[in-house]
Each structure stands twice: as structure tokens, then as C-alpha cells.
Design a protein around this motif. Structure first.
Motif, PDB file in Angstrom:
ATOM      1  N   ARG B 354     196.676  33.485  83.965  1.00  0.00           N
ATOM      2  CA  ARG B 354     196.624  34.010  82.590  1.00  0.00           C
ATOM      3  C   ARG B 354     197.116  35.439  82.620  1.00  0.00           C
ATOM      4  O   ARG B 354     196.826  36.208  83.534  1.00  0.00           O
ATOM      5  N   ILE B 355     197.872  35.786  81.597  1.00  0.00           N
ATOM      6  CA  ILE B 355     198.250  37.188  81.427  1.00  0.00           C
ATOM      7  C   ILE B 355     197.992  37.554  79.982  1.00  0.00           C
ATOM      8  O   ILE B 355     198.210  36.754  79.064  1.00  0.00           O
ATOM      9  N   SER B 356     197.466  38.753  79.788  1.00  0.00           N
ATOM     10  CA  SER B 356     197.130  39.182  78.437  1.00  0.00           C
ATOM     11  C   SER B 356     198.199  40.120  77.903  1.00  0.00           C
ATOM     12  O   SER B 356     198.740  40.946  78.636  1.00  0.00           O
ATOM     13  N   TRP B 357     198.509  39.983  76.636  1.00  0.00           N
ATOM     14  CA  TRP B 357     199.380  40.971  75.994  1.00  0.00           C
ATOM     15  C   TRP B 357     198.628  41.717  74.883  1.00  0.00           C
ATOM     16  O   TRP B 357     199.208  42.163  73.912  1.00  0.00           O
ATOM     17  N   LEU B 358     197.344  41.808  75.117  1.00  0.00           N
ATOM     18  CA  LEU B 358     196.517  42.558  74.176  1.00  0.00           C
ATOM     19  C   LEU B 358     197.018  43.994  74.039  1.00  0.00           C
ATOM     20  O   LEU B 358     196.985  44.580  72.963  1.00  0.00           O
ATOM     21  N   GLY B 359     197.500  44.541  75.163  1.00  0.00           N
ATOM     22  CA  GLY B 359     197.988  45.919  75.168  1.00  0.00           C
ATOM     23  C   GLY B 359     199.151  46.114  74.225  1.00  0.00           C
ATOM     24  O   GLY B 359     199.224  47.117  73.496  1.00  0.00           O
ATOM     25  N   ALA B 360     200.049  45.125  74.205  1.00  0.00           N
ATOM     26  CA  ALA B 360     201.223  45.251  73.334  1.00  0.00           C
ATOM     27  C   ALA B 360     200.797  45.305  71.876  1.00  0.00           C
ATOM     28  O   ALA B 360     201.398  46.016  71.061  1.00  0.00           O
ATOM     29  N   LEU B 361     199.736  44.545  71.551  1.00  0.00           N
ATOM     30  CA  LEU B 361     199.254  44.546  70.164  1.00  0.00           C
ATOM     31  C   LEU B 361     198.490  45.820  69.844  1.00  0.00           C
ATOM     32  O   LEU B 361     198.558  46.349  68.736  1.00  0.00           O
ATOM     33  N   ALA B 362     197.739  46.298  70.847  1.00  0.00           N
ATOM     34  CA  ALA B 362     196.871  47.446  70.583  1.00  0.00           C
ATOM     35  C   ALA B 362     197.615  48.782  70.659  1.00  0.00           C
ATOM     36  O   ALA B 362     197.173  49.772  70.072  1.00  0.00           O
ATOM     37  N   THR B 363     198.744  48.811  71.366  1.00  0.00           N
ATOM     38  CA  THR B 363     199.430  50.093  71.585  1.00  0.00           C
ATOM     39  C   THR B 363     199.752  50.837  70.288  1.00  0.00           C
ATOM     40  O   THR B 363     199.440  52.030  70.173  1.00  0.00           O
TER      41      THR B 363
END
Lengths: 299, 881
Positions: B354-363
């Protein structure tokens, strides 16, 4: 170990998640209590300050004085009862001095408040002496180490604090007579934060840690800044041009605890600290009933 | 102690009440009987008895194949009648309940069956199956590897039903010895998994698991994370008494115990942090998980090391028959899973990631709201497992897991509000943490009835944080700089090995025994430095205190299976703990365990008791839940924590489609820890105050740990309703937790931070048709406790002194939310696509994350609450074949 950096990150992250900040009802129950302070010593007449606490949330009073209190001091050693009378702004006084070695009980009751109690004994401090002093150099920082030996007999509790005054010889008065509290010597007394107001204990005293006290001896390490400001390079030349007066105070255990508590409160004195309850030895209320016995001596 | 005696009385009374049910069944045999001479054969007589006494006979017609009725019957009660009818004919009878009597033929020979239970399609073994021996009316349990052994005396036929969660139960009849029996169970279809069809045998014995809540991947479909991903840990949080601390908290709370009191095992190896950033997801990747089992009462003897619960997570072994892949795509990230044979029927591989792209959304949000540059926010998980079968009863597994969270933020802030001075603050912050696990498990049948399993592995947990804060100030022509560097890390490395034996069919019952050794290495590290104008202020601190500790444990547990389905487990777990670092302390603890289960088809009663000991502790700062980093071992001044618990459970399935589960417990705690941290920096951070204030030279954590005692108790009910397309579950738990420390509140007892009186959980699943499926879930809990100052001393020129009347005197607002997910399933050939739409917290409740005190412009004081998750949409798609 507190991870300040990490918490910052996390809080920041949380805020990023569309966080919401709003005021909520504290639902805090509050009941005002008496806040009583009295510091007694053989050198002063007994006086007691009677105030009351206020709520953190909601309206706060403009004044905190309690003027209709009944304040009684009971000398347990000789069985004497002393009534105190209100003078002004919650201050209650009588014309009696505390006696070294005597035990005292304080009782305060006031309409609308729960009655409060406390008890202490006045410590005995016969004298003290310096037996060694030196300047210690640690990298760029110098400090004066004064080894002090106390001559006292006060039960099993031995709680001491000390204070120092440094004056240049040109401006300082003649040394005071050793072993006598300079109650009449205003100039010397002014060199220290006065203990004489009798209500709130001074915070300038340095409590002697119990593990530093062996056979009545301890080492007073004197403020680095004082020495650093001086241009003197040796202890002899420093003492030639400066007069150092040390005050040693035998304090009741309550006073001693208060000093540590104050020290902690001041080191965490910003608005960002978790509130820690202040030290108190007043049963059913807050404040301290403490005693001390002090001596001065100049190097 | 005042409550424990009434509690024990209560449990004993209830036990007696239900035991008396079986004696009533015996009483019917004493009923008056007068023989009717017109009855001509045994079948007619049995019909008459059934009609007159409202009883039912259960028998195989072959029993009466050559039967002739006695010429003269003189019996005056049923017991005498049966004696006259059956004793000389080689027929036995047994009262099964109020109105049911079993008749069976005399046994003739011994039968022995040894085998393994596995999945029909993937060949994976199925752990912990319940096997109901119909002839004997007994229940036995297979090992965690699916092995079982049965021996029946004096019979030539044995009928038994194998039950496993989420599998169709299977009845098997054997007439000769079977020592390599492979039982393949068929997985329930998706629809079956949601619409659970009542199956008398299955239900009766699944209920044994009442206090060992066990789930597999199909159960996770009904449990979703904040962002809508299937989530194993969310399923666990639906169990009464299990919940998260507050919103955005890592970890979970079981019955008021702190998060560190839960032992989390991944294929037998401990993991120390089971949550990703802010609790948005657990580290358990659903497709990689075979089963999740939470034990919170009646701990089996093999488990130890924590006070509140054991979460035993098993990873998929992989399909040895065919390749399978699945993938899911959601708001928080991408998940991939693949499994298949390396050597058909022998060796399989299971891979998940699993990899999260939460950072891309939160940035963009972080940049806009907090003015940070180049923020990083990511996490990942990787699972791999290789499984090889030497024979049906011998195999080896290799497990690997690695997961990591990473956050970094930096900022430049210029303060020129003061016309005579400008201040430039530069912050650089980094934080990462993660687990890594590698283990080998070997299982083998040493004989028909002795099964061995061995584990060897390494587990590490790393936590690293660093921050650099540079403040440049300019006053008139004078420039000065202050630079603070903080670095901290905490590494735990565990080497663990264990050996377990399951021995069936001993004269004393089924025996489990084993031993294990764990070597811990703790490496907390701290570095602090303050530079003023580039020169150290002399207060640089470097603290390293590596500590070695070891634990050696042994356990033994006997499972005695009485007739009438009474199962008694008695065992003991012993633990020897040695600390070799800071001090050489040694602790030895004996932990007795017992559980008594009385099982009937319609109900089950369980009384259990256990003592648990915890040798390592998590020091938690007050405030919200970060992945708290400081795990510390017991030492001379910090003795192991202990818990003694007694619990009572009763489950009834008698009502149509409705299952009622009543639970209660009482627990005494000893040597519990409280970490005394003085500074609370959240307030400052939220007020955007500078950080240079907070250097804390107090580095010895031992000085801040105090030891006390506590107690907790709770009573709750859980209702499950399953009918057709509807599946509803509701649970309520009333619980309290109190602590007492000599140094707090003058030794008075106070409610724990995790004391939460009322806990409600509701979950409703509605299968509209084969395409549409609706999941509605909600939770309610009272707010957690915290210490709030209510009183202030008069100002005296010194710092303002606030007073809290007692520890944890206040509560945060109640915590509740309702979530909705709508799942649309589209089948394309053999593949399947599940589209999920919905929302977390559909009525946009602002739940408390943290509260703090703020001073207003008019100098009045307010209590402020920070909330984290408002309504959050759920959108995702899952592909599987």
C-alpha cells in the motif's frame, strides 16, 4: 522526553485536516476557598493575610480580601491563645512575636467559607560559619563556592535556604555583627528581598537540597553573573573590593516545600504550561503557614 | 475490593442457575409412568412417550433393527422404563436437554481420526476450527494451524461437524481410522457472508468464540476507515469496550486500558505501532490478512505480556491452487495484492503493498493554512509471505512486513510587528516511525495426536524525530541568532523464539504447552543543543540509555471436555524478566488462567479469570495521541504492571434470528504507571508562540514515572439480528476505570483518563440485491477525562497559579458520529469491481480531539476544543478476481 518538534508537526498536520476550533462549556464546578498566608519568625510580629480564591472561568472579583474573618493563633508549647485583628485589606495582626522552638496552630474562619487550619514549629538557628571559600572556574564561567557550617538544633527536620548580597566596598556599610539578625540595620536588610512583610515568603531564597546537606554543612554556589561582571581575577582581590553578605535561614518544612514549588512555577511561568497545583499546607484552603529563623554574615 | 465479592456472588448465582437447566433435563426421567399394554412395538411406544411427555427421541433407526419389546414392563417411571427397554438390548440413552433424549447403540471399537482443516479453493489451513462430535456431544478445537485429533471409544461410526468462521460448516461421518484426513471447507459467498443464514450447528459453536472475537477478511467489508477503505482495526472497534481514544488517535483502547496494554501480534511477532498518521488507517492491509482475533477476557495461557488484550493477526499464506490479484483505489491511497502458487499444491506466495497519497492531497492545505514549505506526508506497508507444505500436516512459512510513516515540514516566519526589532524564525521538522517484522513458522504433526509449532523472528520499531529552529533577530544594528537542534529516536529490537505443543487425547484432556524467549533491546536517544550567535551555551545534552532486557516464558493449559459440552480450561503462564541495562533487575511472575464454558445449542455461559503481567511500558505525554515513542522496560524502580480479571459472559441464540450476548468483568490493576510531564506545548503551538521556550533539561524519564494501582469494571450487552438481507448489531457497555497514586490527590482514587462510562456501537448492513449494499454505522461514547483548573489564587506579582480540585476532574464533550457507505458491485466475467460512495461523520459532528485554555482579549478565560475530522467523503474502487 517530550518531543516538541514532533508535536508541532502533528498539530500542523491536524490543522491541515480541515480542523475546527470552537469554545466549549467547561462545566467546571467552583467553590471559593480561603487563601491564607502567614510567615512567622522571632524577629517579626505575627500577621496573617486572608484572601479568597476566584473561578478560572467566569467573572473574577476586583478584590480578594476577606475582612470579616476570625483569625486565631494558638501557641501549643505554652498553651497560649492569640486573637488577631483586622487592620486593612485582609491583613490581620497582633503584637506578639513567634518564639524559636515553639509550635503554633493557625485557625481562620469566615462567613461563606470553610474554616481552615494549619500548624508549624519555629526553627532554631543558633549560628553559622564559613569554613572555606574558593572561586571555581569552568570554561569561561567562574563561581564563588562558600562552604557553610550551621550550628543548629531543631528536631530531626533540617531545612535551610540561603541568599547572598554583593556590594562594592565603597558603597557598602560596615559589616554587621556576626550571628545577629540585622532587624535594625535597614541598609543590610535592604540588600536582600525582605522576609519581613510576613505574608508571602520570598522567592529569592535558594533552598538547600537535602542531599547537599551533610553534618550541617553545605556549599553555597554564588551567582556566576556577579563574578563575571567583576574584573577581579582572584578571590582575594575580589573580596578586597567587594563585600559579600550571606544570609542563612532555617525554615519550616512548609517554607522549604514552598521554595521548591515557587522555583518550579517560575521556570514554567509562561502561559503555556500545564497548571500545577501550588503547594499549600492549609487544610480546607490554600496558602502557607510557615516559619523561619535567619542569620547574616559577611565575608 | 468492595465490589469483587458481590460480583463473584453474582457470577456464581448465574452459573448455578444455568447449570440447574441440565438437572431439570434429568428430572424428566423420574416422571411417573404407567405402561399401556396395547402398545405392540418400540416405535409405537416411543411415539406414545413423545406425545404424553412432550419429549423428543433422537436415534438412528438401525438401533432398533432387531429390537423386540419385552414381554412384561413393570416400570413406574421413565428411568426404570428405559432401563427395562434398553439395558439388555445394547442400547444407551442420554437426556440432552429439557425434552430431548438421545438413543444410540452400544459402541464396539475405538476410532481414531487425525487431520487438518483447510480452505477448499486456496489450500490455506484454517486455524482454530470448532469440531462438534455428535455421538459424544463434545466440542474440540483444532490448533492454530488447523490440525485436530479425535479418538472415540467403543464405536464403529463417528459423526462430526467442522465449523469455522465464514466457512460453510461440514459434517463428516467416518467408519474406520483416518489418520491423514484432509477436510476442505468452502468459503461462504459474499452474500452468505453478509446475510448470515442461521445454521444450528454452526451457530452453536461459533458462539464459543464469544470472548475471542475473531474475524477474517470477509468481515472487514462492513468496517471501513475514515476514508472508506476496508479496515481490520475498525471491525475490532465495533466490539463492546473497544474504541479509539479520541478522534485522530493512534492505537485503540480496550475496556479503559491504555493503548500500550494491548499486545499486537503479526504472525506471532509483536508490533509496537499499529496505526498510521493520525489513526487514518491501521498497518493491517485487509487483503493481506487471513484472520484477526481479539482476546480481551479469559486469556489462554499461551499469551502474556500485556494487561488489556491480545490482538493476534495472521497473514494470508497464499493460494497454492491458482493466482489471485486484487487492488483498491481510494482517497487515501492505492493497495495491491497478489497471491498464487510457486509450486502447485505445495508452495505459495502472497504479496501485498500500500502507498498513501494523502500528502499530495494535504499539501495545498498545509501550505495555505500553515504557511509551510514543501511539506511531506506519506506512509506505506509491504507484506510478503511464502508458504510451503511438506505434507498435509507439515509446513513452513516465511513472513515479512515493513511499514513506515514519514512527515516533514519547514517554514520561515518573519515577525516585524515590533518597529524596533525584526525576528525571523526558521523551522525544520522531520518525523518518521515504522515497524519491521521477519519471522519463520514451522508446524509439524509429531504423531497422530501431537502437533508442534515453532516460531523464530525479529521485530523492530523505529521512531525518529528531529527539529531545527533558527531565530534571527535584529535590534537596531545588533544582530543575534539562537539555534536550537533537537533530535530524538527510539529504537526497539526484539528477537523472539517460541515452541508450542498441542497434545490431544490425554487422560487429563487436551494439553497445550510451550515456552518462548524474547530478547529486547531499547535504544532511546536524545540530543539537544542551543547555539547563541553560533556558540554553544554549554547546555548541549546527549542522552543515550540503551537497555537490554529478556523475557523467558513457559505455559501449560489443560482443556478438559466433559459430557454435556462443559469445557474447562485450566492453565498457568510463567514469566521471568531480566533487565540488563540501567540496572540489573529481575522479576518472576506466575499468572494463573482458567475458563469454564457451559455450552448448549441455544446458549453458552462462560466464566473466566486471568492474571496478566506487563514488563514493558509506553510513556505517554498528556494530550493527543502521537505515535508515542518512548517504550521503556521495567527496572528496579518501575516494577511490572499486573492485572487480575474475572469475567462472565452469557450468550443466547434461542430467539429467532436474534443473538444476545451479555458480558461483565471486574479487574484489579497493580503497579500501573503515570508519566508526569510538566509542559503542555499544544496551547503555544496553536497560539503560534515561539518554540525556544521549551528546551527541557530533565532527561531522565525514570524521575517522572510514578507507580500506583487501579480497578475497572463493566457490564454490557450485544445484540445481533440477522434475517434475510438485514444484519444489525448493537452493543452497549457501561464501564468505569479508576486509578490511585500516592503522589496524586493525596492518595485519593480518581477516574482514569480513559474512563468512559457509556459506550454504544451500532452497525447495520443491508444487502439490497446482488449489486447494491448499504453499510450504516455509528458510535457514541462519553468524552475522555482530563484535568481542568477551576480555581485561581489571588494575583501576588508572581506567576498566575491555577488549581485543579482533583485529577481528571473534567470531561471532553461526548464523542459520536454516524458513517454511511453505499457499495455497488459490478461483475465482469470472473472479476469483480466494488465501487464505494459515502461519508464519514454524515452529520458533520465536531468531535473533540483536544482542548486547551485560552485567554481572551478582555482577559477572561475560555475552554477551547479542537476538532479534526468533519464530514469526509468516501470514494473508492476495489478490483478483485
Amino acid at each position: 522526553m517530550i518531543r516538541y518538534a514532533n508535536i508541532l508537526i502533528f498539530i500542523s498536520l491536524i490543522l491541515a485536516f480541515l480542523s475546527c476550533v470552537k469554545e466549549i462549556d467547561s462545566n467546571a464546578e467552583f467553590e471559593s476557598k480561603l487563601y491564607v498566608n502567614s510567615i512567622i519568625s522571632p524577629d517579626t510580629t505575627i500577621s496573617v493575610s486572608v484572601l479568597h480564591t476566584a473561578p478560572v472561568f467566569g467573572d473574577r472579583p476586583t478584590e480578594y480580601f476577606v475582612e470579616e474573618a476570625e483569625v486565631t493563633i494558638y501557641d501549643r508549647t505554652i498553651g497560649e491563645r492569640i486573637e488577631l485583628f483586622h487592620t486593612s485589606e485582609g491583613i490581620y495582626k497582633c503584637g506578639v512575636n513567634a518564639k524559636p522552638g515553639h509550635s503554633y496552630e493557625l485557625q481562620v474562619s469566615a462567613p461563606g467559607f470553610e474554616s481552615v487550619y494549619s500548624a508549624i514549629a519555629v526553627p532554631i538557628l543558633d549560628n553559622f560559619d564559613f569554613f572555606n571559600f574558593s572561586i571555581e572556574q569552568d570554561e569561561d564561567i567562574a563561581s564563588l563556592h562558600v562552604e557553610v557550617e550551621i550550628d543548629a538544633s531543631f528536631g530531626t527536620d533540617k531545612f535551610y535556604a540561603w541568599d547572598v548580597s554583593v556590594k562594592t566596598r565603597e558603597t557598602s556599610p560596615e559589616p554587621v555583627e556576626e550571628g545577629v539578625a540585622p532587624t535594625a540595620d535597614v541598609a543590610i536588610a535592604d540588600e536582600f528581598t525582605s522576609l519581613k512583610h510576613g505574608f508571602t515568603p520570598t522567592r529569592s531564597l535558594v533552598p538547600v537540597e537535602q542531599y547537599d546537606l551533610a553534618d550541617g554543612k553545605f556549599t553555597a554556589i554564588i551567582n556566576n553573573a556577579i563574578l563575571n561582571d567583576s574584573e577581579e581575577s582572584s578571590i582575594e582581590s575580589f573580596l578586597e573590593s567587594n563585600k559579600i553578605t550571606i544570609r542563612v535561614v532555617a525554615v519550616s518544612k512548609s517554607y522549604y516545600e514552598y521554595l521548591f514549588d515557587s522555583k518550579n512555577a517560575e521556570s514554567n511561568s509562561s502561559s503555556i504550561t500545564v497548571p500545577e497545583d501550588p503547594y499549600s499546607n492549609i487544610i480546607n484552603g490554600y496558602g502557607i503557614f510557615a516559619s523561619y529563623n535567619e542569620r547574616y554574615k559577611s565575608l | 475490593m468492595n465490589l469483587i465479592i458481590p460480583y463473584v456472588r453474582f457470577c456464581v448465582s448465574i452459573s448455578i442457575l444455568f447449570l440447574s437447566v441440565s438437572t431439570v433435563a434429568q428430572d424428566i426421567l423420574n416422571s411417573f409412568y404407567q405402561h399401556d399394554k396395547s402398545v405392540e412395538n418400540i416405535n409405537e411406544l416411543l411415539n406414545v412417550l413423545e406425545e404424553n411427555y412432550q419429549i423428543t427421541f433422537s436415534y438412528n433407526s438401525q438401533v432398533f433393527q432387531d429390537y423386540t419389546l419385552p414381554n412384561q414392563i413393570t416400570a413406574t417411571n421413565l428411568k426404570d422404563l428405559f432401563s427395562q427397554l434398553f439395558d439388555d438390548q445394547g442400547i444407551k440413552y442420554q437426556a440432552k436437554s429439557f425434552n430431548k433424549i438421545l438413543l444410540y447403540g452400544q459402541k464396539r471399537t475405538d476410532l481414531r481420526i487425525s487431520g487438518v482443516v483447510r480452505d477448499k479453493y486456496s489450500n490455506e489451513s484454517i486455524p482454530g476450527c470448532f469440531i462438534y462430535l455428535k455421538n459424544l456431544n463434545k466440542v474440540i478445537q483444532s490448533t492454530e494451524e488447523g490440525h485436530f485429533y479425535i479418538r472415540a471409544e467403543d464405536t464403529d461410526t463417528l459423526s462430526f461437524v467442522i465449523n469455522a468462521l465464514a466457512y460453510k460448516s461440514k459434517e463428516i461421518v467416518v467408519t474406520k481410522n483416518e489418520l491423514d484426513l484432509i477436510v476442505e471447507l468452502e468459503y461462504k459467498s459474499d452474500i452468505d457472508a453478509i446475510i448470515i443464514s442461521p445454521d444450528a450447528d454452526s451457530l452453536a459453536f461459533e458462539s464459543i468464540i464469544d470472548s475471542e472475537s475473531k474475524y477474517n477478511s470477509s468481515d472487514f467489508e462492513n468496517a471501513q476507515s475514515i476514508f472508506g477503505q476496508m479496515e481490520a482495526l475498525e471491525k475490532i472497534k465495533q466490539i463492546p469496550g473497544v474504541h479509539i481514544g479520541n478522534e485522530a488517535q493512534n492505537g485503540f483502547i480496550v475496556k479503559g486500558g491504555s493503548p500500550d496494554q494491548n499486545l499486537i501480534l503479526l504472525d506471532g511477532m509483536p508490533v509496537y505501532e499499529a496505526s498510521h498518521i493520525g489513526g487514518v488507517s491501521s498497518i493491517f492491509l485487509t487483503p493481506a490478512i487471513k484472520s484477526v482475533r481479539l482476546i480481551s477476557t479469559g486469556f489462554p495461557s499461551q499469551y502474556g505480556g500485556r494487561l488489556s488484550s491480545v490482538l493476534d493477526v495472521q497473514i494470508n499464506e497464499g493460494n497454492t491452487k491458482e493466482f489471485k490479484i486484487s487492488s483498491s483505489l481510494g482517497v487515501s491511497g492505492l493497495t495491491m495484492h497478489a497471491e498464487g502458487p510457486i509450486q502447485k499444491e505445495k508452495t505459495a506466495l502472497s504479496l501485498s503493498g500500500r502507498i498513501s497519497w494523502l500528502g499530495a492531497l494535504a499539501t495545498p492545505l498545509i501550505k495555505n493554512t500553515l504557511d509551510y514549505q514543501d511539506p511531506t506526508l506519506r506512509f506505506y506497508d509491504v507484506y510478503a509471505k511464502v508458504h510451503h507444505k511438506f505434507s498435509p500436516t507439515s509446513r513452513i512459512n516465511f513472513t515479512f512486513y515493513k511499514g513506515n510513516d514519514n512527515i516533514s515540514l519547514s517554514s520561515d516566519r518573519l515577525d516585524d510587528s515590533n518597529p524596533t526589532m525584526t525576528i525571523l524564525n526558521n523551522d525544520e521538522n522531520k518525523l518518521d516511525w515504522g515497524n519491521e517484522v521477519f519471522s519463520v513458522q514451522f508446524t509439524n504433526a509429531l504423531s497422530d495426536n501431537i502437533f508442534l509449532s515453532c516460531n523464530l523472528g525479529r521485530s523492530t520499531y523505529n521512531y525518529r524525530g528531529s527539529g531545527k529552529y533558527l531565530q534571527e533577530s535584529q535590534f537596531s544594528t545588533i544582530n543575534s541568532t539562537r539555534e536550537v537542534t533537537l533530535q530524538s529516536s527510539s529504537m526497539i529490537e526484539d528477537w523472539s523464539s517460541s515452541l508450542h505443543l498441542n497434545i490431544y487425547d490425554l487422560p487429563i484432556g487436551k494439553l497445550k504447552l510451550g515456552a518462548g524467549f524474547i530478547a529486547h533491546e531499547f535504544n532511546p536517544y536524545l540530543y539537544e543543543e542551543l547555539l547563541i550567535d553560533g556558540i554553544s551555551d554549554g547546555s548541549t545534552t546527549t542522552t543515550e540509555s540503551p537497555t537490554l532486557a529478556s523475557e523467558f516464558y513457559t505455559y501449560i493449559e489443560d482443556e478438559i471436555n466433559f459430557a454435556n459440552a462443559i469445557i474447562l480450561n485450566i492453565g498457568v503462564h510463567s514469566n521471568t524478566y531480566n533487565s540488563l541495562g540501567f540496572d540489573n533487575s529481575r522479576y518472576f511472575n506466575i499468572q494463573p488462567r482458567f475458563s469454564f464454558r457451559y455450552i448448549k445449542p441455544d446458549h453458552i455461559l462462560k466464566l473466566s479469570g486471568s492474571r496478566m503481567v506487563q514488563n514493558i511500558h509506553l510513556l505517554v505525554n498528556p494530550g493527543p495521541g502521537l505515535p508515542s515513542d518512548l517504550w521503556v522496560p521495567s527496572s528496579a524502580n518501575i516494577p511490572p504492571s499486573k492485572a487480575t480479571e474475572i469475567s462472565f459472559n452469557y450468550k443466547n441464540k434461542k430467539l429467532n434470528n436474534l443473538e444476545i450476548n451479555f458480558t461483565s468483568y471486574f479487574k484489579l490493576l497493580d503497579n500501573i504507571k503515570e508519566y508526569q510531564a510538566t509542559s503542555d506545548i499544544y496551547y503555544a503551538l496553536l497560539q503560534n508562540e515561539p518554540l525556544l521556550f521549551f528546551i527541557d533539561k530533565e532527561t531522565d524519564w525514570r524521575d517522572r514515572v510514578i507507580v500506583g494501582e487501579g480497578r475497572s469494571y463493566g457490564i454490557g450487552i450485544n445484540l445481533e439480528y440477522n434475517k434475510h438481507k438485514h444484519n444489525l448489531s448493537f452493543s452497549y457497555l457501561y464501564s468505569r476505570v479508576f486509578h490511585r497514586f500516592d503522589d496524586i490527590d493525596e492518595g485519593e482514587e480518581f477516574p482514569s483518563r480513559f474512563d468512559r462510562k457509556n459506550n454504544v456501537s451500532l452497525n447495520y448492513n443491508f444487502k439490497l440485491n446482488k449489486q447494491w449494499h448499504i453499510i450504516l454505522s455509528g458510535v457514541f461514547g462519553n468524552g475522555y477525562r482530563f484535568t481542568l483548573p477551576t480555581e485561581t489564587l489571588p494575583p501576588d506579582g508572581g506567576p498566575i497559579r491555577w488549581i485543579s480540585p482533583s485529577r481528571n476532574n473534567s470531561k471532553l464533550p461526548d464523542f459520536h458520529h454516524v458513517d454511511l457507505s453505499i457499495v455497488y458491485t459490478k461483475k465482469i466475467g470472473k472479476s469483480k469491481l466494488d465501487f464505494t460512495f459515502g461519508a464519514y461523520n454524515i452529520y458533520n459532528r465536531y468531535n473533540p480531539f483536544y482542548s486547551y485554555i485560552a485567554e481572551n482579549a478582555d482577559r477572561s478565560i475560555s475552554l477551547i476544543q479542537l476538532s479534526v475530522f468533519p464530514i469526509i467523503p468516501r470514494i473508492g474502487v476495489i478490483y478483485s478476481n
